[in-house]
Scaffold this motif. Structure first.
Motif, PDB file in Angstrom:
ATOM      1  N   LEU A 171      37.864  36.973  40.257  1.00  0.00           N
ATOM      2  CA  LEU A 171      39.092  36.744  41.004  1.00  0.00           C
ATOM      3  C   LEU A 171      38.852  35.795  42.166  1.00  0.00           C
ATOM      4  O   LEU A 171      39.666  34.942  42.466  1.00  0.00           O
ATOM      5  CB  LEU A 171      39.640  38.071  41.526  1.00  0.00           C
ATOM      6  N   LEU A 172      37.694  35.969  42.834  1.00  0.00           N
ATOM      7  CA  LEU A 172      37.425  35.139  44.005  1.00  0.00           C
ATOM      8  C   LEU A 172      37.196  33.694  43.616  1.00  0.00           C
ATOM      9  O   LEU A 172      37.611  32.780  44.304  1.00  0.00           O
ATOM     10  CB  LEU A 172      36.207  35.677  44.753  1.00  0.00           C
ATOM     11  N   PHE A 173      36.505  33.499  42.490  1.00  0.00           N
ATOM     12  CA  PHE A 173      36.083  32.135  42.181  1.00  0.00           C
ATOM     13  C   PHE A 173      36.754  31.587  40.941  1.00  0.00           C
ATOM     14  O   PHE A 173      36.300  30.616  40.361  1.00  0.00           O
ATOM     15  CB  PHE A 173      34.559  32.089  42.064  1.00  0.00           C
ATOM     16  N   ASN A 174      37.880  32.236  40.538  1.00  0.00           N
ATOM     17  CA  ASN A 174      38.707  31.640  39.488  1.00  0.00           C
ATOM     18  C   ASN A 174      37.987  31.446  38.174  1.00  0.00           C
ATOM     19  O   ASN A 174      38.185  30.441  37.508  1.00  0.00           O
ATOM     20  CB  ASN A 174      39.198  30.261  39.952  1.00  0.00           C
ATOM     21  N   PHE A 215      42.973  47.998  40.643  1.00  0.00           N
ATOM     22  CA  PHE A 215      41.651  48.595  40.839  1.00  0.00           C
ATOM     23  C   PHE A 215      41.677  49.827  41.727  1.00  0.00           C
ATOM     24  O   PHE A 215      40.670  50.471  41.911  1.00  0.00           O
ATOM     25  CB  PHE A 215      40.697  47.549  41.437  1.00  0.00           C
ATOM     26  N   PHE A 243      37.307  46.845  45.264  1.00  0.00           N
ATOM     27  CA  PHE A 243      36.631  46.554  44.008  1.00  0.00           C
ATOM     28  C   PHE A 243      35.271  47.231  43.936  1.00  0.00           C
ATOM     29  O   PHE A 243      34.879  47.756  42.908  1.00  0.00           O
ATOM     30  CB  PHE A 243      36.442  45.038  43.859  1.00  0.00           C
ATOM     31  N   ALA A 298      34.711  41.607  38.013  1.00  0.00           N
ATOM     32  CA  ALA A 298      36.125  41.294  38.228  1.00  0.00           C
ATOM     33  C   ALA A 298      36.328  40.665  39.602  1.00  0.00           C
ATOM     34  O   ALA A 298      37.071  39.707  39.755  1.00  0.00           O
ATOM     35  CB  ALA A 298      36.961  42.565  38.100  1.00  0.00           C
ATOM     36  N   LEU A 299      35.616  41.207  40.604  1.00  0.00           N
ATOM     37  CA  LEU A 299      35.723  40.683  41.963  1.00  0.00           C
ATOM     38  C   LEU A 299      35.304  39.220  42.001  1.00  0.00           C
ATOM     39  O   LEU A 299      36.004  38.361  42.533  1.00  0.00           O
ATOM     40  CB  LEU A 299      34.852  41.522  42.896  1.00  0.00           C
ATOM     41  N   TRP A 305      41.834  34.298  53.647  1.00  0.00           N
ATOM     42  CA  TRP A 305      41.779  33.671  52.325  1.00  0.00           C
ATOM     43  C   TRP A 305      41.333  34.688  51.275  1.00  0.00           C
ATOM     44  O   TRP A 305      41.955  34.825  50.220  1.00  0.00           O
ATOM     45  CB  TRP A 305      40.825  32.479  52.363  1.00  0.00           C
ATOM     46  N   HIS A 346      45.685  41.865  43.106  1.00  0.00           N
ATOM     47  CA  HIS A 346      44.993  42.666  42.095  1.00  0.00           C
ATOM     48  C   HIS A 346      44.589  44.037  42.604  1.00  0.00           C
ATOM     49  O   HIS A 346      43.945  44.792  41.887  1.00  0.00           O
ATOM     50  CB  HIS A 346      43.765  41.903  41.597  1.00  0.00           C
ATOM     51  N   ARG A 356      43.662  36.275  48.247  1.00  0.00           N
ATOM     52  CA  ARG A 356      43.178  36.022  46.900  1.00  0.00           C
ATOM     53  C   ARG A 356      43.091  37.323  46.106  1.00  0.00           C
ATOM     54  O   ARG A 356      43.402  37.350  44.920  1.00  0.00           O
ATOM     55  CB  ARG A 356      41.793  35.404  47.041  1.00  0.00           C
ATOM     56  N   LEU A 357      42.638  38.378  46.756  1.00  0.00           N
ATOM     57  CA  LEU A 357      42.412  39.632  46.032  1.00  0.00           C
ATOM     58  C   LEU A 357      43.643  40.532  46.062  1.00  0.00           C
ATOM     59  O   LEU A 357      43.803  41.407  45.217  1.00  0.00           O
ATOM     60  CB  LEU A 357      41.215  40.378  46.636  1.00  0.00           C
TER      61      LEU A 357
END
Lengths: 402, 256
Positions: free
Chosen positions: A31-34, B255, B164, A27-28, B243, B251, B247-248
């Motif tokens: 999410l980071l790399f779309n 988690f 995560f 999941a990580l 960044w 979400h 981005r995280l």
């Protein structure tokens, strides 16, 4: 009054499936790399909602229907997976218990922190602190760490902070249920004042009493989607009826094969309509039930009529023989019986009408046909029927002592 | 809601939290480093007989202290702030707030505490007759600025990833220890074989260890190229950290 205070379009939320620890890593990376989505669990789907300033909306639904998720999306704690939600004003939220209090710090510290989170600080906070502490009314506990509080005290503290902030939109999640009687009353009174002063409320509650008392509109969430939205009384009644139907043991239907029977029901008309659809009637209006029956013996059957609540609780039952009425003969082996209930005193809710032909002696019961009726109306009375009553005042209180 | 005010509020809470339940409160911030210094000087100077070669070399204790305190601020800030988001799960689940604030407050509190300890230690060493250049103190404080930016960048990445992958916080103390010995903190660059000396520059903390000694002990120099590299590294790290965190961030709730 132009732009709505809250507007949500196509709002949806899905949680990723994380059964195994490797899923978290995946999941990580995703999410980071779309990268594309894999397994997700939808908890809320395609919710459209508009709430105007000054409106009060109750959210009802079963556990797991997505009520709390919807609230969290509105408050911005959660980020929607699809769609969008916008709030054009200040917002105060009491989500579940605690309102984000830290257990190790004193009530006073937590008030300061909670107030800072809502943008209140310095002199403004110092001015309001006594007011907040007075509203919470938890005595010396205010300087004890929150972990020593009872759950009721935590809610008191949380509500006190929100009450002092007077936000444009108040969002609360089942918090009233925890406070004691006097604090509940205080909160309800405060919310009523707040609403009268133009405040907007979204209330999640399993107490239909609170919802009906505080909200003018309601939305019923079922399985992550809006099942019904509208006037609070319509929605809560539909919701309660749904629960009654769910919990009703399969009604002890006298399922007897119709063919080959001495007496059977050919058709049922409610207010002149023969339909499987539930009949909607207004509280206090007239209900006419007409039943066509077949009798093989050429003898007029007795018509028995019963009214039950949607969960099967009997309300009233009567037979034509009790009042000396006999169904008319309308054709070969066909009889028609009808009954009228003027001023239907059934309280708003869902009911069923059951009709049965009986033998002419009124001893044996044949066939059963059931039709649903829904009584509409705005009433906060309890029970099944309205009993005739009047409130006594002044001299009329003690009629014997005249 | 003002981010600065909120950060101050959380910082205040962090500091309170550190010394909550202790009688002397904030005094521990000074006692701890002094005790630590006494232990190091006993072990290294009395037992190991550590000393630096060369004319005009500072005493070993001053040499160690000048680099060890900034390191402690750096490593403690990273270890503590890695769980900053995770530790505030209850808050994150109930109130919408800019979550960077939690990391920022956590890093800032470690830096404040150890900066105060550092200054106290330097004064004590000076009084004890060590060759501390008090005039270099403002530069030393300035050096904390890029170090802070670098730390914050790393902390933002780690605290977001920790949500995560929970293994990070478990592995981190060992990683930090490795990084500590891979920087010239307990030793000087000149003690390494010539071939290995250049490798030290790969460790971002090497610059800080040597620079603090340069400004406080007049031992070595800061060259402007390395200063520039350090500032760029810190800035880029912060940008990347920001960044990753942004981005995280949406979400986290899923988690936590």
């Amino acid at each position: 009054m132009s732009a709505p205070l809250v507007s949500a379009q196509g709002l949806g939320k899905a949680y990723p499936k994380v059964h195994r620890n490797a899923d978290r890593l995946r999941a990580l990376a995703r999410l980071l790399f779309n990268l594309g989505d894999d397994g997700r669990i939808d908890v809320l789907r395609n919710v459209d909602l508009e709430i105007m300033r000054g409106e009060s909306l109750g959210l009802i639904g079963e556990n797991g229907a997505g009520k709390s998720t919807l609230l969290k999306l509105i408050t911005g704690v959660l980020t929607p997976s699809s769609g969008s939600v916008r709030v054009n004003g200040t917002l105060g939220a009491l989500l579940e218990l605690g309102a984000g209090f830290h257990p190790d710090y004193s009530g006073r510290d937590n008030i300061a922190m909670a107030a800072a989170l809502y943008g209140l600080q310095g002199a403004e906070l110092r001015d309001r602190l006594p007011e907040i502490i007075a509203f919470a009314d938890i005595g010396d506990y205010i300087d004890e760490p929150v972990k020593h509080y009872s759950s009721g005290m935590v809610v008191r503290l949380g509500f006190a902070v929100i009450a002092s902030l007077k936000p444009d939109l108040l969002v609360t999640d089942e918090v009233l249920a925890v406070g004691d009687e006097s604090f509940q009353k205080k909160c309800v009174r405060w919310i009523e004042d707040y609403l009268a002063g133009g405040g907007t409320l979204i209330l999640v509650s399993h107490s239909m009493y609170h919802v009906q008392k505080l909200c003018r509109h309601a939305c019923w969430l079922r399985g992550g989607e809006i099942a019904m939205c509208g006037d609070v009384f319509d929605v809560t009644q539909a919701y309660l009826a749904y629960h009654e139907r769910k919990s009703a043991a399969v009604p002890e239907r006298v399922e007897i094969a119709r063919a080959g029977h001495e007496f059977s029901v050919l058709g049922v008309e409610l207010n002149g309509v023969d339909s499987e659809q539930p009949l909607l009637i207004d509280f206090g209006s007239t209900l006419r039930i007409g039943v066509r029956m077949r009798s093989r013996e050429g003898r007029a059957p007795v018509l028995a009529i019963g009214i039950v609540r949607a969960d099967g609780t009997p309300v009233y039952g009567v037979g034509s023989d009790m009042d000396g009425s006999v169904p008319e003969r309308v054709g070969v082996d066909e009889y028609f019986g009808a009954i009228e209930f003027a001023d239907m005193n059934l309280l708003p809710g869902s009911y069923a009408v059951r009709v049965h032909p009986m033998d002419p002696e009124g001893v044996r019961l044949f066939d059963t046909v059931e039709r649903a009726i829904v009584v509409r109306g705005a009433s906060r009375e309890f029970g099944l029927v309205r009993l005739g009553h009047r409130w006594l005042t002044g001299a009329a209180k003690n009629p014997d002592e005249r | 809601m003002s981010v600065a005010a909120l950060t101050l509020r959380f910082l205040n809470r962090e500091l309170q939290n550190r010394f909550a339940g202790s009688f002397s409160g904030g005094l521990w911030a000074l006692i701890q480093p002094l005790v630590q210094l006494a232990v190091y000087s006993f072990v290294y100077v009395r037992i190991f007989k550590a000393q630096l070669s060369g004319v005009g070399a500072p005493g070993y204790v001053a040499f160690l202290a000048a680099a060890l305190w900034p390191w402690t601020a750096f490593s403690e800030a990273i270890v503590r702030s890695t769980t900053a988001v995770q530790d505030n799960a209850a808050l994150i689940g109930k109130v919408a707030l800019p979550r960077e604030v939690l990391v920022l407050a956590s890093v800032a509190s470690s830096f404040l505490v150890h900066l105060a300890g550092f200054v106290a230690i330097l004064i004590v060493l000076k009084l004890a007759g060590q060759g501390i250049a008090i005039s270099g103190l403002p530069y030393a404080v300035l050096l904390f600025a890029p170090l802070f930016v670098l730390t914050l960048g790393i902390a933002l990445i780690f605290s977001a990833v920790q949500v995560f992958v929970r293994d990070l916080a478990q592995a981190l103390p060992q990683l930090m220890q490795l990084m500590m010995f891979a920087a010239p903190i307990f030793y000087e660059r000149g003690l390494l074989p010539v071939a290995a000396r250049g490798w030290l520059d790969l460790n971002p903390f090497t610059f800080y260890a040597e620079s603090f000694r340069a400004v406080l002990l007049n031992y070595g120099t800061i060259d402007s190229l390395h200063l520039l590299i350090a500032i760029v590294t810190a800035t880029v790290t912060l940008l990347i950290g920001h960044w990753v965190f942004r981005r995280l961030d949406p979400h986290f709730e899923d988690f936590l």
